[in-house]
Enzyme design. Structure first.
Site, short mmCIF file in Angstrom:
data_model
loop_
_atom_site.label_atom_id
_atom_site.label_comp_id
_atom_site.label_asym_id
_atom_site.label_seq_id
_atom_site.Cartn_x
_atom_site.Cartn_y
_atom_site.Cartn_z
N HIS A 179 1.13 -1.30 -0.07
CA HIS A 179 -0.32 -0.02 0.15
C HIS A 179 0.92 1.23 0.00
O HIS A 179 0.89 1.90 1.36
CB HIS A 179 -0.76 -0.35 1.61
CG HIS A 179 -1.82 0.72 0.96
ND1 HIS A 179 -3.30 -0.91 -0.05
CD2 HIS A 179 -3.28 1.17 1.36
CE1 HIS A 179 -4.24 -0.41 0.18
NE2 HIS A 179 -4.76 1.01 0.66
N ASP A 183 -3.72 7.02 -2.03
CA ASP A 183 -5.10 6.70 -2.23
C ASP A 183 -4.31 6.03 -3.16
O ASP A 183 -2.96 7.01 -3.77
CB ASP A 183 -5.82 7.83 -2.32
CG ASP A 183 -7.02 8.06 -2.67
OD1 ASP A 183 -7.06 6.91 -2.48
OD2 ASP A 183 -7.83 8.63 -3.47
N GLY A 184 -5.34 5.56 -4.53
CA GLY A 184 -5.13 4.72 -5.52
C GLY A 184 -4.79 3.71 -5.58
O GLY A 184 -3.84 3.56 -6.56
N ASN A 185 -4.07 3.15 -4.78
CA ASN A 185 -3.39 1.91 -4.64
C ASN A 185 -4.20 0.47 -5.75
O ASN A 185 -3.46 0.22 -6.62
CB ASN A 185 -3.11 1.13 -2.79
CG ASN A 185 -2.49 2.27 -2.34
OD1 ASN A 185 -1.12 2.35 -2.57
ND2 ASN A 185 -2.57 3.25 -1.49
N GLY A 186 -5.84 0.69 -4.92
CA GLY A 186 -5.89 -0.29 -5.87
C GLY A 186 -6.08 -0.25 -7.62
O GLY A 186 -6.31 -0.82 -7.95
N ARG A 187 -6.63 1.36 -7.67
CA ARG A 187 -6.51 1.11 -9.22
C ARG A 187 -5.21 1.05 -9.95
O ARG A 187 -4.53 1.14 -11.20
CB ARG A 187 -7.02 2.48 -9.76
CG ARG A 187 -8.45 2.54 -9.72
CD ARG A 187 -8.99 4.30 -9.00
NE ARG A 187 -8.47 4.47 -7.90
CZ ARG A 187 -8.89 6.21 -7.26
NH1 ARG A 187 -9.33 6.70 -8.61
NH2 ARG A 187 -8.82 6.33 -6.63
N THR A 188 -3.94 1.80 -8.86
CA THR A 188 -2.74 1.11 -9.35
C THR A 188 -1.81 0.55 -9.42
O THR A 188 -1.29 -0.25 -10.61
CB THR A 188 -1.97 2.26 -8.09
OG1 THR A 188 -2.42 3.98 -8.54
CG2 THR A 188 -0.65 2.48 -9.46
N GLY A 189 -2.71 -0.54 -8.34
CA GLY A 189 -2.21 -2.33 -8.72
C GLY A 189 -2.69 -3.10 -9.44
O GLY A 189 -2.33 -3.70 -10.12
N ARG A 190 -4.09 -2.29 -10.04
CA ARG A 190 -4.78 -3.35 -11.02
C ARG A 190 -3.94 -2.95 -12.54
O ARG A 190 -3.87 -3.67 -13.19
CB ARG A 190 -5.87 -3.27 -11.08
CG ARG A 190 -6.90 -3.53 -10.04
CD ARG A 190 -7.97 -3.73 -9.89
NE ARG A 190 -9.06 -2.66 -8.92
CZ ARG A 190 -8.89 -2.24 -8.13
NH1 ARG A 190 -8.73 -3.01 -7.26
NH2 ARG A 190 -9.28 -0.93 -7.88
#
Length: 405
Positions: free
Chosen positions: A231, A235-242
Site C-alpha cells: 500500500h 490513495d489510488g493503491n487499488g487502481r494503480t495495483g490493477r
C-alpha cells in the site's frame, strides 16, 4: 536487503511466508484535541511487515497452476483475435478496464459520462476520476517494457494528477489503513507497513515481477497482492495495483494489443477478491491466483460479448447509411465505434480533415439516426452514439454478475 532462500533444505520451493507485525505508536494530530489544552493520549497499534519475495518461488497447488495457465492462454488467444482490429476495440476495452477497476473502489459512472469527461465536459467527479484511471492505464501499457519503481510512480502520478493532497508519484510518508475510521488506525482491518519500509519493499517487488521463470499470470497475481499489501500510496493503491497487472501482462507478452478488462472479472465477486488478498497476507497463494485467473476468464467472455455487440451495431450502421462511399461519414463510423462521444475537432483529427470540413459528415450521421448532437455550455457541440454507449454500459452490468450468459 536480505531475504529467506527461495528453497527449503530439501531443495523444494519454500511455503509462501505470511506477514509479521510490529508495534507502532499513534499520536493524534493537534487538531483532534478533545478540548483546548487537552489532547488524545497516544495509543499503540500493529502495522504489517511484509516479507521480501524477490528470490521466492510461488508454488500454487497443481489445480490452481493449471487454471492460471488456462487463463493466460485465453487472454493471449483473445488478444491475438483482435490484433487485426485493435484500432477499433483497444480504446473501448481500455476504458472498460478503467471503469471496472474504479467500480471496485465504488467509483461508478456511465459510459457517456466517462467519455464526456475525457472531452472536458463536466459530468461529475466520479467520471473525471475514471477518466484519470484511463490515462493511468494507458501510461501503464506505455511503460510495460520495464517494470520498475519509476514506472509505478509514473502510473500513480498520472492517476492522481488532479489530487495533489495525495502526493501524486511519491511514496507515502504517513500511516494508512483499511477500516471504518479515518482519524485513527484503532480497529482497522489492515494497517499497511510503516512508510520507512516502502522503498525497500517496492524495490524487492519489482525484482520479483521481472523474474521470467514464474508463470505470467501467477507472477501478475502475486505482484498485485504484494503491492496491495505494501500500500505504497495514500490513495489510488487499488487502481494503480490493477494497472500494474495490465502492465505485467503486456510485459510478459500475454497481451500485445489490448487491455483485456480483468477488473471487470473481479467485479463479479469483490468480497472474494478482498478475501483473497487477506489469504495472501496469511501465506496462502491459491485464492489470489484463482481470483485473477477466474477474473481473466470472465473478462474474456464479457469482452467477446462487447465486441460482438459493437460489430452488430456497425453492421446496422452500414445498412442504414446511404451517403456516397467516398464521404467521410463512412470513415467516421469506425471512429465513433471506439470513441462514442466526440467533438468536431477530435473527429476531424481522426479522419484527417480540417475542422470545418467535418460538420457535413457529422450532420449526415445525425440525419441517419446514427449520432445525436448536443450543445454543451462553454464547450460547443459534441456528438454521441447511444447504441455504442448502451453496449458499454451493458458490459459493465454483466461484469457485476457471477455468471455471464
Amino acid at each position: 536487503m536480505t531475504s529467506p532462500s527461495r528453497m527449503d533444505p530439501q531443495g523444494e520451493p519454500a511455503p509462501w511466508p505470511a506477514l509479521t507485525w510490529e508495534e507502532q505508536t499513534w499520536i493524534p494530530s493537534s487538531d483532534r484535541a478533545l478540548r483546548p489544552g487537552a489532547r488524545t493520549p497516544p495509543t499503540s497499534y500493529r502495522s504489517a511487515v511484509p516479507p521480501f519475495i524477490h528470490d521466492r518461488l510461488p508454488r500454487p497447488s497443481p489445480r490452481v497452476t493449471e487454471l492460471a495457465a488456462e487463463a493466460a492462454n485465453e487472454l493471449s488467444r483473445f488478444d491475438a483475435e483482435l490484433g487485426a482490429r485493435v484500432s477499433g476495440f483497444a480504446p473501448v476495452l481500455l476504458r472498460s478496464e478503467a471503469a471496472s477497476s474504479s467500480q471496485i473502489e465504488d467509483l461508478t459512472a456511465s459510459a457517456r459520462a466517462i467519455f464526456s469527461a475525457e472531452l472536458g465536459i463536466a459530468t461529475g467527479q466520479n467520471a473525471e476520476l475514471v477518466a484519470a484511471n484511463t490515462r493511468a492505464l494507458r501510461a501503464a501499457l506505455e511503460l510495460a517494457e520495464s517494470i520498475s519503481t519509476a514506472s509505478i510512480l509514473q502510473m500513480h502520478a498520472v492517476l492522481m494528477a488532479s489530487q495533489p493532497r495525495h502526493t501524486p508519484g511519491s511514496w507515502r510518508q504517513e500511516a494508512v489503513w483499511i477500516g471504518t475510521r479515518s482519524d485513527s488506525p484503532q480497529g482497522a482491518t489492515f494497517i499497511a507497513p510503516h512508510h520507512s519500509r516502502i522503498r525497500d519493499l517496492m524495490e524487492d517487488l519489482v525484482t520479483f515481477a521481472s523474474r521470467g521463470e514464474v508463470p505470467a499470470l501467477v507472477s501478475a497475481a502475486v505482484t498485485h497482492a504484494q503491492f496491495e499489501t505494501i500500500h505504497p500510496f495514500t490513495d489510488g493503491n487499488g487502481r494503480t495495483g490493477r494497472a500494474l497487472v495490465q502492465s505485467m501482462l503486456r510485459h510478459r507478452g500475454v497481451t500485445r494489443n489490448v487491455a483485456v478488462p480483468v477488473s471487470a472479472g473481479l467485479l463479479a465477486d469483490v468480497n472474494g477478491y478482498h478475501a483473497a488478498l487477506t489469504a495472501y497476507r496469511e501465506g496462502d497463494l491459491d485464492p489470489i491466483v484463482v481470483a485473477v485467473a477466474e477474473a481473466s476468464l470472465r473478462a474474456v467472455s464479457n469482452a467477446r460479448h462487447l465486441v460482438d455487440d459493437i460489430d452488430r451495431i456497425k453492421a446496422a450502421w452500414s445498412s442504414t447509411l446511404t451517403a456516397r462511399r467516398d464521404s467521410n461519414a463512412w470513415a467516421l463510423l469506425d471512429v465513433i465505434a471506439r470513441q462514442p462521444v466526440i467533438s468536431a475537432a477530435a473527429a476531424a483529427q481522426e479522419v484527417g480533415v480540417q475542422t470545418p470540413n467535418i460538420y457535413p459528415p457529422l450532420r449526415t450521421l445525425v440525419d441517419a439516426g446514427i449520432l445525436k448532437s448536443k450543445r454543451e455550455h462553454r464547450i460547443g457541440p459534441f456528438w454521441r452514439s447511444d447504441e455504442v454507449l448502451a453496449a458499454i454500459d451493458a458490459f459493465a452490468e454483466r461484469a457485476g454478475r457471477r455468471e455471464i450468459t
